[in-house]
Design an enzyme around this catalytic site. Structure first.
Site, short mmCIF file in Angstrom:
data_model
loop_
_atom_site.label_atom_id
_atom_site.label_comp_id
_atom_site.label_asym_id
_atom_site.label_seq_id
_atom_site.Cartn_x
_atom_site.Cartn_y
_atom_site.Cartn_z
N GLY A 179 0.84 -1.20 0.00
CA GLY A 179 0.00 0.00 0.00
C GLY A 179 0.87 1.24 0.00
N ASP A 181 -0.64 -6.96 7.87
CA ASP A 181 -2.10 -6.87 7.77
C ASP A 181 -2.62 -7.53 6.49
OD1 ASP A 181 -1.03 -4.86 6.11
OD2 ASP A 181 -2.68 -3.48 6.49
N GLY A 241 0.43 -4.94 0.84
CA GLY A 241 -0.83 -4.85 0.11
C GLY A 241 -0.88 -5.71 -1.13
N GLU A 275 6.28 -5.45 7.75
CA GLU A 275 5.62 -4.36 8.48
C GLU A 275 6.18 -4.07 9.87
OE1 GLU A 275 2.86 -5.72 5.29
OE2 GLU A 275 4.08 -6.74 6.79
#
Length: 386
Positions: free
Chosen positions: A98, A177, A146, A169
């Site tokens: 992302g 995530d 992402g 992350e």
């Protein structure tokens, strides 16, 4: 006008300029460049999604999410669509994650983009996971964060020798995530826990051997594979699987090499089976092998808060559905936006690039049970719902 007033005016003007720059990046623009961030094409009976930001390694923006989601839903309901393919443009990346730098900058400028971005991204992850049509992700090149969320929940994931997978992350004060809490604890042994806490990178055929990809294809054959998939007439899931299996069987690169972590799996399983990060660290210290000490060095650089969040996320996620995991991860994402470490991690890794984040708290023992519980707390009416 005095010097102090002039300074205040300049400060306000600079803040205004920063805000406008961020909004420009995030606005749902009707302009061609925004529309071209993702290409959505119908080719015969196949829907093709091309992530089209090669200069930015196809990093995922809110605009892209808002184009992909409704089209995916349309194709899923369309009786004339039998297959969905997703790929990245440019050859270097499927999707590097992302566009978190923009999110962090927006939050600092008091533009509340994060609640919308993460909500819609996780809705898309769920749509991929629940898609009733065969979904083929061609994960050629960098596939992180992402990008993993756009691929790993689909039925078929095809890696090439250029594929580079990671969930890095914890190094930026976040957590793995996009459904990481669902797929990571379901990998063999404690491999997913190891990948989540260390951000270890897997390359090429190892992405398949780890269970993240379902097939491996030599990159020189990738275009031919896509052509063969597009040539299928009203294919069943079995027809698609057969084509993928044929290419997988014929692939030659690194066929005889063993999994890069094969010799370390016993250590990974024993060291990362602990229920706390402190115990994992103790296990690695006691093991004392060069591999264990190397992982210890890596873990010690990560955000202490992120490490504790991540371990609990995977432990809880191991018995949850994908939707339940995404609801949990949405709570975590919003807590991270409110905190210090995410913004500091983005600064150190992506903006200033000094690679020296100053975590707060800086020590694992300072991350209390209360801190953790606050991250996992329900958001009430703001919770992610499907």
């Amino acid at each position: 006008m005095g010097q102090r007033e002039m300074w205040r005016l300049m400060s306000r003007f600079n803040a205004f300029k920063r805000t406008n720059t961020i909004l420009h990046h995030l606005r749902m623009s009707k302009h061609t460049d925004a529309a071209e961030e993702v290409l959505l094409e119908k080719k015969g009976c196949t829907g093709v999604i091309t992530l089209n930001r090669p200069k930015f390694l196809n990093a995922l923006t809110l605009n892209m999410i808002r184009q992909i989601y409704p089209q995916l839903k349309k194709w899923e309901q369309d009786p004339e669509t039998f297959l969905i393919i997703i790929k990245g443009a440019g050859g270097k990346a499927f999707c590097a994650g992302g566009d978190i730098r923009v999110i962090s900058e927006a939050e600092k400028a008091k533009q509340k983009i994060a609640p919308v971005f993460f909500r819609e991204e996780y809705m898309l992850n769920n749509a991929v996971g629940s898609c009733q049509k065969p979904y083929v992700a061609l994960i050629h090149g960098i596939t992180m964060g992402g990008g993993v969320g756009l691929s790993v929940h689909g039925q078929f994931r095809v890696a090439t020798e250029k594929c580079l997978f990671a969930m890095p992350e914890t190094a930026i004060g976040l957590f793995p995530d996009v459904g990481g809490g669902y797929f990571l604890p379901r990998l063999q042994g404690k491999l997913g826990y190891f990948l989540a806490l260390t951000g270890f990178r897997l390359k090429g055929r190892d992405v398949y051997r780890a269970g993240i990809a379902t097939h491996f294809v030599d990159s020189e054959k990738l275009a031919m594979l896509e052509e063969d998939l597009l040539a299928l007439k009203s294919p069943s899931k079995e027809n698609i699987a057969s084509v993928l299996e044929n290419y997988h069987t014929e692939s030659k690169i690194d066929r005889d090499k063993s999994f890069i972590l094969e010799e370390h799996m016993d250590k990974i399983n024993s060291c990362f089976s602990a229920n706390t990060v402190e115990e994992i660290i103790e296990n690695l210290q006691q093991d004392g092998s060069s591999f264990a000490l190397e992982q210890l060095k890596v873990i010690n650089k990560m955000s202490p808060t992120s490490l504790k969040i991540t371990l609990r996320q995977l432990m809880e996620g191991s018995s949850k559905t994908l939707q339940e995991v995404l609801t949990m991860e949405y709570r975590l994402s919003q807590a991270c936006m409110r905190g210090h470490d995410f913004h500091e991690g983005v600064r150190a890794v992506l903006i200033d690039k000094d690679q020296s984040p100053k975590w707060k708290p800086a020590d694992l023992k300072e991350v209390t049970e209360e801190d953790l519980n606050n991250h996992f707390k329900s958001l009430g009416s703001s919770d992610l719902k499907f």
